[in-house]
Design an enzyme around this catalytic site. Structure first.
Site, PDB file in Angstrom:
ATOM      1  CG  ASP A 132      43.516  85.974  40.115  1.00 56.10           C
ATOM      2  OD1 ASP A 132      43.613  87.034  40.770  1.00 56.10           O
ATOM      3  OD2 ASP A 132      42.416  85.442  39.895  1.00 56.10           O
ATOM      4  CE  LYS A 180      36.066  99.950  45.278  1.00 54.69           C
ATOM      5  NZ  LYS A 180      34.721 100.226  44.797  1.00 54.69           N
ATOM      6  CB  THR A 181      40.712  93.639  45.277  1.00 55.50           C
ATOM      7  OG1 THR A 181      39.664  93.629  44.310  1.00 55.50           O
ATOM      8  CG2 THR A 181      40.490  92.546  46.291  1.00 55.50           C
ATOM      9  CG  ASP A 218      40.262  94.835  36.061  1.00 56.83           C
ATOM     10  OD1 ASP A 218      40.386  95.986  35.626  1.00 56.83           O
ATOM     11  OD2 ASP A 218      39.448  94.045  35.586  1.00 56.83           O
TER      12      ASP A 218
END
Ligand code: XMP
Ligand code: MG
Length: 177
Positions: free
Chosen positions: A103, A109-110, A106
């Site tokens: 989605d 990191k994920t 940002d």
């Protein structure tokens, strides 16, 4: 009409339903071209990407598979950094053309932490589509192959994205005021 209240915060409309639908269709058409004759496996990251994945999938004309996974972060026993693990990935990625569906990216990191785990399974290729990208906030190196909208570093809700569990049902994307 242009604003919504979710919990204690007010949000104003930022991307309309028509703009989202147009852009999702364009991304799907690009994927149709790029993957003509191939059979990619889409891996959509829950919860936020469920709406984007559903709309994107409707416009695909190529053969394609889809699965949903959830990412969970936990503190590694030895490393001080966060380790990301996936729940629900049953597919064997060996030799597959994988497209990750997010989605929003940002800080990055994920996905930055998670992609090496997928690469370990030796997919034939790995690309990322993200509906939203806060490029000014991205700190971790990540190549996004299909981006819907580059947005400023402000919190957004709607179209699958939530603020503390609510707001996912909104057809538009709203930005915090
Ligand atoms: P990173 O920093 O790892 O973050 O790229 C990705 C995840 O953070 C959440 N996120 C948001 N969720 N509105 C949301 O509803 C936002 O503005 C926002 N920014 C980041 C989201 O879960 C995403 O997968
Ligand atoms: Mg997410």
């Amino acid at each position: 009409m242009g604003t919504v209240k979710v919990h204690d915060k007010t949000f104003e409309i930022y991307i309309t339903e028509a703009e989202i639908q147009q852009r999702v269709k364009e991304i799907a058409e690009q994927i149709n071209k790029d993957y003509a004759g191939k059979r990619p496996l889409f891996i959509a990251i829950l919860n936020g990407s469920f709406m984007f994945a559903a709309d994107l999938f409707k416009h695909l004309r190529i053969e394609a598979e889809l699965c949903f996974i959830k990412l969970a972060s936990y503190k590694g026993m030895k490393s001080s950094g966060k380790v990301v693990t996936s729940i629900g990935l049953e597919e064997d990625l060996f030799g597959k053309e994988v497209i990750i569906v997010e989605d929003i990216v940002d800080t990055g990191k994920t996905l930055h932490n998670f992609l090496p785990k997928l690469m370990h399974q030796q997919p034939k290729s790995m690309k990322i589509t993200a509906l939203l990208h806060k490029s000014a906030a991205t700190e971790y190196p990540l190549t996004l192959d299909y981006v819907g909208f580059d947005i400023p570093n402000k919190f957004v809700v709607g179209y699958g994205l939530d603020y503390d569990g609510l707001g996912r049902n909104l057809k538009e994307i709203y930005q915090v005021i």
